[in-house]
Scaffold this motif. Structure first.
Motif, short mmCIF file in Angstrom:
data_model
loop_
_atom_site.label_atom_id
_atom_site.label_comp_id
_atom_site.label_asym_id
_atom_site.label_seq_id
_atom_site.Cartn_x
_atom_site.Cartn_y
_atom_site.Cartn_z
N THR A 39 58.62 5.49 -64.43
CA THR A 39 58.25 4.32 -63.71
C THR A 39 58.54 4.34 -62.50
O THR A 39 59.62 4.89 -62.20
CB THR A 39 59.13 2.90 -64.54
OG1 THR A 39 60.49 3.37 -64.45
CG2 THR A 39 58.90 2.55 -65.83
N CYS A 84 52.07 -3.09 -63.70
CA CYS A 84 52.61 -3.20 -65.26
C CYS A 84 52.83 -4.60 -65.40
O CYS A 84 53.80 -5.10 -65.99
CB CYS A 84 54.23 -2.60 -64.89
SG CYS A 84 54.91 -2.45 -66.61
N THR A 86 58.61 2.37 -58.64
CA THR A 86 58.55 1.23 -58.04
C THR A 86 57.94 1.31 -56.68
O THR A 86 58.53 2.15 -55.60
CB THR A 86 60.22 0.53 -57.77
OG1 THR A 86 60.71 0.35 -58.90
CG2 THR A 86 59.84 -0.99 -56.70
N SER A 99 57.12 -4.66 -58.23
CA SER A 99 58.55 -5.11 -58.70
C SER A 99 59.12 -4.30 -59.92
O SER A 99 58.52 -4.05 -61.03
CB SER A 99 58.29 -6.48 -59.20
OG SER A 99 59.32 -7.21 -59.82
N ALA A 100 60.38 -3.85 -59.67
CA ALA A 100 61.02 -3.15 -60.79
C ALA A 100 61.13 -4.19 -62.17
O ALA A 100 61.40 -3.64 -63.28
CB ALA A 100 62.48 -2.74 -60.25
N ASP A 101 61.20 -5.77 -62.01
CA ASP A 101 61.21 -6.33 -63.04
C ASP A 101 60.03 -6.37 -64.06
O ASP A 101 60.30 -6.47 -65.28
CB ASP A 101 61.52 -7.58 -62.39
CG ASP A 101 62.80 -8.06 -62.08
OD1 ASP A 101 63.92 -7.19 -62.14
OD2 ASP A 101 63.20 -8.93 -61.26
N SER A 102 59.00 -5.91 -63.37
CA SER A 102 57.72 -5.89 -64.29
C SER A 102 57.93 -4.62 -65.49
O SER A 102 57.22 -4.82 -66.63
CB SER A 102 56.50 -5.20 -63.39
OG SER A 102 56.48 -6.39 -62.32
N ASP A 135 54.61 -0.10 -59.99
CA ASP A 135 54.57 -1.60 -59.65
C ASP A 135 55.52 -2.00 -58.65
O ASP A 135 56.52 -1.15 -58.47
CB ASP A 135 55.07 -2.30 -60.78
CG ASP A 135 54.33 -3.94 -61.03
OD1 ASP A 135 53.48 -3.93 -61.61
OD2 ASP A 135 55.01 -4.52 -60.24
N SER A 176 50.93 -2.43 -69.02
CA SER A 176 52.06 -2.39 -70.03
C SER A 176 51.31 -2.08 -71.49
O SER A 176 51.81 -1.18 -72.15
CB SER A 176 53.14 -3.44 -70.19
OG SER A 176 52.22 -4.71 -70.58
N ARG A 216 60.24 -4.53 -67.46
CA ARG A 216 60.57 -4.96 -68.55
C ARG A 216 59.56 -5.24 -69.83
O ARG A 216 59.72 -5.35 -70.86
CB ARG A 216 61.23 -6.27 -68.35
CG ARG A 216 62.41 -6.39 -67.38
CD ARG A 216 63.14 -7.70 -67.15
NE ARG A 216 64.19 -7.60 -66.33
CZ ARG A 216 64.93 -8.42 -65.74
NH1 ARG A 216 64.49 -9.69 -65.86
NH2 ARG A 216 65.97 -8.17 -65.03
N ARG A 217 58.24 -5.35 -69.27
CA ARG A 217 57.27 -5.44 -70.23
C ARG A 217 56.99 -4.33 -71.35
O ARG A 217 56.30 -4.25 -72.09
CB ARG A 217 55.72 -5.82 -69.52
CG ARG A 217 55.88 -7.22 -68.66
CD ARG A 217 54.60 -7.61 -68.36
NE ARG A 217 54.45 -8.71 -67.91
CZ ARG A 217 54.76 -9.12 -66.29
NH1 ARG A 217 54.87 -8.03 -65.73
NH2 ARG A 217 54.63 -10.35 -65.91
#
Length: 220
Positions: free
Chosen positions: A47, A8, A49, A32-35, A30, A13, A37-38
């Motif tokens: 989504t 992601c 993880t 990273s769960a933070d990815s 992905d 994205s 955000r894109r």
């Protein structure tokens, strides 16, 4: 159709948004769960993880119901491993992997895994390979009568002469992309696994030709 994406980042994205706009369902994986955000705030897909080559993660993403898989993480090895798992373990025919190393890309093309690179160009090329029901025009004449397009070709055409495509459809095979390089077809040129076929055709015949090449060839 349902498409599973691994990675992601910018490509993943953007690809997810592009596919959703075309009314396809998407699951994106992905580490990273933070990815995530894109993704746009109104992204309606799944989504997940985890690692995109992990069997359980792929099953959670709906790989068993998917018709296409894209591996677009930042790692060449991870992308190829995930692409091979999707194709060989789950039988996904429309698979594509992002590869940064051009030398590796040629090797992986020979394994039957189409590879692409760079962000915007990557997304455009992946849409062409993931969605075999249509072609993306590469050029039109000023009168919009003639179209040059990369057309998805059913695996049943592999081993057939490029001339057979012309004889069956009435279109012209302008060139092939083989292992990342352009190739002008000759009388004895045979379609190989991984070839991208670029066809010149009448705009009015495009849908019929795309349908014909997307199916197994009849006896000629």
């Amino acid at each position: 159709m349902h498409v599973v994406i691994m990675g992601c980042g910018r490509v993943g994205s953007t690809l997810a948004r592009t596919l959703e706009k075309r009314s396809h369902t998407v699951a994106i994986i992905d580490q990273s769960a933070d990815s995530f955000r894109r993704l746009s705030p109104n992204f309606s897909g799944r989504t997940i993880t985890g690692m995109g080559f992990d069997r359980e993660v792929l099953i959670e993403a709906g790989i068993e119901d998917a018709e296409a898989f894209a591996a677009v993480s930042n790692g060449d090895n991870s992308n190829i491993l995930a692409a091979r798992v999707a194709r060989e373990n789950f039988g996904i025919e429309n698979v594509v992997a992002r590869i940064y190393d051009p030398g590796r890309a040629e090797v992986y093309q020979r394994l039957g895994i189409p590879t692409v690179g760079t962000v915007k160009w990557t997304v455009d090329q992946m849409v062409r390979r993931l969605l075999p029901s249509g072609s993306e025009p590469e050029w039109r004449d000023p009168s919009a009568t003639i179209r040059l397009a990369e057309v998805h070709v059913n695996s049943g055409w592999v081993g057939r002469a490029a001339f057979d495509i012309e004889k069956a459809t009435g279109a012209r095979v302008a060139f092939l992309t083989r292992l990342g390089e352009g190739l002008l077809p000759k009388a004895d040129t045979v379609i190989q696994e991984g070839d991208l076929v670029h066809v010149v055709m009448l705009e009015t015949d495009a849908a019929a030709i795309e349908s014909q090449l997307g199916a197994k060839p009849e006896e000629l």
